[in-house]
Design a protein around this motif. Structure first.
Motif, PDB file in Angstrom:
ATOM      1  N   VAL A   1       0.865  -1.172   0.000  1.00 16.94           N
ATOM      2  CA  VAL A   1       0.000   0.000   0.000  1.00 16.94           C
ATOM      3  C   VAL A   1       0.904   1.225   0.000  1.00 16.94           C
ATOM      4  CG1 VAL A   1      -1.745   1.269   1.298  1.00 16.94           C
ATOM      5  CG2 VAL A   1      -1.822  -1.236   1.235  1.00 16.94           C
ATOM      6  N   GLN A   2       0.695   2.075  -0.984  1.00 16.10           N
ATOM      7  CA  GLN A   2       1.524   3.267  -1.114  1.00 16.10           C
ATOM      8  C   GLN A   2       0.731   4.480  -0.645  1.00 16.10           C
ATOM      9  OE1 GLN A   2       3.468   3.652  -4.879  1.00 16.10           O
ATOM     10  NE2 GLN A   2       4.099   5.756  -4.491  1.00 16.10           N
ATOM     11  N   LEU A   3       1.246   5.118   0.402  1.00 14.51           N
ATOM     12  CA  LEU A   3       0.636   6.334   0.921  1.00 14.51           C
ATOM     13  C   LEU A   3       1.183   7.532   0.168  1.00 14.51           C
ATOM     14  CD1 LEU A   3       1.087   5.674   4.747  1.00 14.51           C
ATOM     15  CD2 LEU A   3      -0.901   5.135   3.330  1.00 14.51           C
TER      16      LEU A   3
ATOM     17  N   SER B   1      12.565   8.319  18.075  1.00 15.53           N
ATOM     18  CA  SER B   1      13.582   7.813  17.150  1.00 15.53           C
ATOM     19  C   SER B   1      13.094   7.956  15.713  1.00 15.53           C
ATOM     20  CB  SER B   1      13.899   6.344  17.434  1.00 15.53           C
ATOM     21  OG  SER B   1      12.883   5.513  16.922  1.00 15.53           O
ATOM     22  N   ASN B   2      13.973   7.659  14.780  1.00 15.90           N
ATOM     23  CA  ASN B   2      13.616   7.638  13.361  1.00 15.90           C
ATOM     24  C   ASN B   2      13.443   6.212  12.863  1.00 15.90           C
ATOM     25  OD1 ASN B   2      13.611  10.424  13.022  1.00 15.90           O
ATOM     26  ND2 ASN B   2      15.812  10.476  12.679  1.00 15.90           N
ATOM     27  N   VAL B   3      13.228   5.270  13.772  1.00 11.79           N
ATOM     28  CA  VAL B   3      13.084   3.867  13.415  1.00 11.79           C
ATOM     29  C   VAL B   3      11.627   3.585  13.061  1.00 11.79           C
ATOM     30  CG1 VAL B   3      13.319   1.494  14.232  1.00 11.79           C
ATOM     31  CG2 VAL B   3      15.004   3.213  14.902  1.00 11.79           C
ATOM     32  N   LEU B   4      11.416   3.088  11.855  1.00 11.36           N
ATOM     33  CA  LEU B   4      10.060   2.736  11.433  1.00 11.36           C
ATOM     34  C   LEU B   4       9.545   1.568  12.259  1.00 11.36           C
ATOM     35  CD1 LEU B   4      10.608   2.893   7.596  1.00 11.36           C
ATOM     36  CD2 LEU B   4       9.135   4.408   8.925  1.00 11.36           C
ATOM     37  N   ARG B   5       8.246   1.521  12.459  1.00 16.15           N
ATOM     38  CA  ARG B   5       7.661   0.417  13.214  1.00 16.15           C
ATOM     39  C   ARG B   5       6.466  -0.143  12.463  1.00 16.15           C
ATOM     40  NH1 ARG B   5       3.230   0.957  16.197  1.00 16.15           N
ATOM     41  NH2 ARG B   5       2.194   2.940  16.314  1.00 16.15           N
ATOM     42  N   LEU B   6       6.048  -1.336  12.862  1.00 14.87           N
ATOM     43  CA  LEU B   6       4.877  -1.970  12.272  1.00 14.87           C
ATOM     44  C   LEU B   6       3.615  -1.371  12.894  1.00 14.87           C
ATOM     45  CD1 LEU B   6       6.058  -5.682  12.262  1.00 14.87           C
ATOM     46  CD2 LEU B   6       6.177  -4.000  10.410  1.00 14.87           C
ATOM     47  N   LEU B   7       2.595  -1.213  12.078  1.00 13.72           N
ATOM     48  CA  LEU B   7       1.338  -0.649  12.549  1.00 13.72           C
ATOM     49  C   LEU B   7       0.355  -1.763  12.887  1.00 13.72           C
ATOM     50  CD1 LEU B   7       0.809   2.186   9.906  1.00 13.72           C
ATOM     51  CD2 LEU B   7       2.012   2.302  12.094  1.00 13.72           C
ATOM     52  N   THR B   8      -0.439  -1.533  13.917  1.00 12.36           N
ATOM     53  CA  THR B   8      -1.517  -2.471  14.234  1.00 12.36           C
ATOM     54  C   THR B   8      -2.648  -2.258  13.228  1.00 12.36           C
ATOM     55  OG1 THR B   8      -2.710  -0.939  15.680  1.00 12.36           O
ATOM     56  CG2 THR B   8      -0.972  -2.311  16.708  1.00 12.36           C
ATOM     57  N   GLU B   9      -3.566  -3.197  13.188  1.00 15.01           N
ATOM     58  CA  GLU B   9      -4.698  -3.055  12.272  1.00 15.01           C
ATOM     59  C   GLU B   9      -5.497  -1.791  12.582  1.00 15.01           C
ATOM     60  OE1 GLU B   9      -8.652  -5.377  10.618  1.00 15.01           O
ATOM     61  OE2 GLU B   9      -7.226  -6.468  11.867  1.00 15.01           O
ATOM     62  N   ASP B  10      -5.724  -1.496  13.834  1.00 14.80           N
ATOM     63  CA  ASP B  10      -6.456  -0.275  14.188  1.00 14.80           C
ATOM     64  C   ASP B  10      -5.724   0.976  13.706  1.00 14.80           C
ATOM     65  OD1 ASP B  10      -8.542  -1.654  15.393  1.00 14.80           O
ATOM     66  OD2 ASP B  10      -7.747  -1.406  17.426  1.00 14.80           O
TER      67      ASP B  10
ATOM     68  N   GLY C   1      -6.727   5.523   7.206  1.00 14.54           N
ATOM     69  CA  GLY C   1      -7.499   5.512   5.966  1.00 14.54           C
ATOM     70  C   GLY C   1      -7.256   4.339   5.042  1.00 14.54           C
ATOM     71  N   ILE C   2      -6.429   3.392   5.428  1.00 15.11           N
ATOM     72  CA  ILE C   2      -6.205   2.206   4.600  1.00 15.11           C
ATOM     73  C   ILE C   2      -7.410   1.281   4.759  1.00 15.11           C
ATOM     74  CG2 ILE C   2      -4.786   0.128   4.295  1.00 15.11           C
ATOM     75  CD1 ILE C   2      -2.375   1.835   5.215  1.00 15.11           C
ATOM     76  N   THR C   3      -7.961   0.837   3.645  1.00 17.07           N
ATOM     77  CA  THR C   3      -9.113  -0.064   3.670  1.00 17.07           C
ATOM     78  C   THR C   3      -8.779  -1.335   2.900  1.00 17.07           C
ATOM     79  OG1 THR C   3     -10.069   1.019   1.730  1.00 17.07           O
ATOM     80  CG2 THR C   3     -10.816   1.790   3.869  1.00 17.07           C
ATOM     81  N   GLN C   4      -8.896  -2.458   3.577  1.00 18.05           N
ATOM     82  CA  GLN C   4      -8.665  -3.768   2.973  1.00 18.05           C
ATOM     83  C   GLN C   4      -9.581  -4.761   3.681  1.00 18.05           C
ATOM     84  OE1 GLN C   4      -4.364  -4.469   2.232  1.00 18.05           O
ATOM     85  NE2 GLN C   4      -4.100  -3.810   4.324  1.00 18.05           N
ATOM     86  N   SER C   5      -9.766  -5.911   3.069  1.00 16.44           N
ATOM     87  CA  SER C   5     -10.557  -6.960   3.691  1.00 16.44           C
ATOM     88  C   SER C   5      -9.827  -7.513   4.908  1.00 16.44           C
ATOM     89  CB  SER C   5     -10.861  -8.065   2.677  1.00 16.44           C
ATOM     90  OG  SER C   5      -9.671  -8.529   2.079  1.00 16.44           O
ATOM     91  N   LEU C   6     -10.477  -8.393   5.630  1.00 18.65           N
ATOM     92  CA  LEU C   6      -9.930  -8.932   6.876  1.00 18.65           C
ATOM     93  C   LEU C   6      -8.723  -9.831   6.643  1.00 18.65           C
ATOM     94  CD1 LEU C   6     -13.245  -9.841   8.703  1.00 18.65           C
ATOM     95  CD2 LEU C   6     -11.769  -7.860   9.102  1.00 18.65           C
ATOM     96  N   GLY C   7      -7.889  -9.939   7.677  1.00 17.13           N
ATOM     97  CA  GLY C   7      -6.785 -10.881   7.679  1.00 17.13           C
ATOM     98  C   GLY C   7      -5.425 -10.301   7.345  1.00 17.13           C
ATOM     99  N   TRP C   8      -5.364  -9.057   6.865  1.00 18.12           N
ATOM    100  CA  TRP C   8      -4.090  -8.463   6.473  1.00 18.12           C
ATOM    101  C   TRP C   8      -3.340  -7.974   7.688  1.00 18.12           C
ATOM    102  CZ3 TRP C   8      -2.292  -9.151   1.738  1.00 18.12           C
ATOM    103  CH2 TRP C   8      -3.192  -9.425   0.718  1.00 18.12           C
ATOM    104  N   GLU C   9      -2.009  -8.148   7.659  1.00 19.81           N
ATOM    105  CA  GLU C   9      -1.148  -7.614   8.714  1.00 19.81           C
ATOM    106  C   GLU C   9       0.005  -6.851   8.077  1.00 19.81           C
ATOM    107  OE1 GLU C   9       1.226 -10.388  11.009  1.00 19.81           O
ATOM    108  OE2 GLU C   9       1.346 -11.764   9.323  1.00 19.81           O
ATOM    109  N   HIS C  10       0.353  -5.741   8.691  1.00 20.96           N
ATOM    110  CA  HIS C  10       1.519  -4.971   8.278  1.00 20.96           C
ATOM    111  C   HIS C  10       2.723  -5.725   8.822  1.00 20.96           C
ATOM    112  CE1 HIS C  10       3.972  -1.008   8.778  1.00 20.96           C
ATOM    113  NE2 HIS C  10       4.236  -1.576   7.618  1.00 20.96           N
ATOM    114  N   TYR C  11       3.530  -6.293   7.936  1.00 18.23           N
ATOM    115  CA  TYR C  11       4.572  -7.211   8.381  1.00 18.23           C
ATOM    116  C   TYR C  11       5.996  -6.715   8.178  1.00 18.23           C
ATOM    117  CZ  TYR C  11       5.838  -8.719   3.674  1.00 18.23           C
ATOM    118  OH  TYR C  11       6.288  -8.747   2.387  1.00 18.23           O
TER     119      TYR C  11
END
Length: 106
Positions: A31-33, A54-63, A69-79
């Motif tokens: 997904v490209q923001l 910090s400037n360290v990127l982190r994984l986002l929770t589904e919430d 504003g990202i919309t996708q069907s169920l089951g996806w995880e930011h990995y």
């Protein structure tokens, strides 16, 4: 906040979703923001994209990813994050997720 010419909803409307691709275990998509969305978040006191203080990127929770504003069907995880392109979020879900679980969560 966005300039008068660009609203947050305009940025959400410009989120781009890749086609799905898969291996034996997962299906993937990215997904490209809009870069401006990431810049706005980075300029706030509590950016959701980076570890605190910090400037360290982190994984986002589904919430969190749904909340921006990202919309996708169920089951996806930011990995995974990719520092050279932090505005591109990498997602995966179990292969055949919808066949296995339908619209419910596992």
């Amino acid at each position: 906040m966005p300039s008068d010419d660009v609203t947050y909803q305009d940025l959400v409307d410009r989120i781009s979703y890749s086609d799905r691709y898969s291996d034996d275990e997962y299906e993937y998509r990215h997904v490209q923001l809009p870069r401006q969305m990431l810049k706005l978040s980075a300029s706030t006191e509590s950016s959701i994209f980076f570890e605190p203080d910090s400037n360290v990127l982190r994984l986002l929770t589904e919430d969190e990813w749904r909340g921006i504003g990202i919309t996708q069907s169920l089951g996806w995880e930011h990995y995974e994050t990719h520092a050279p392109e932090p505005h591109i979020l990498l997602f995966r879900r179990e292969k055949d997720y919808q066949k296995k679980y339908g619209n419910g969560m596992r």
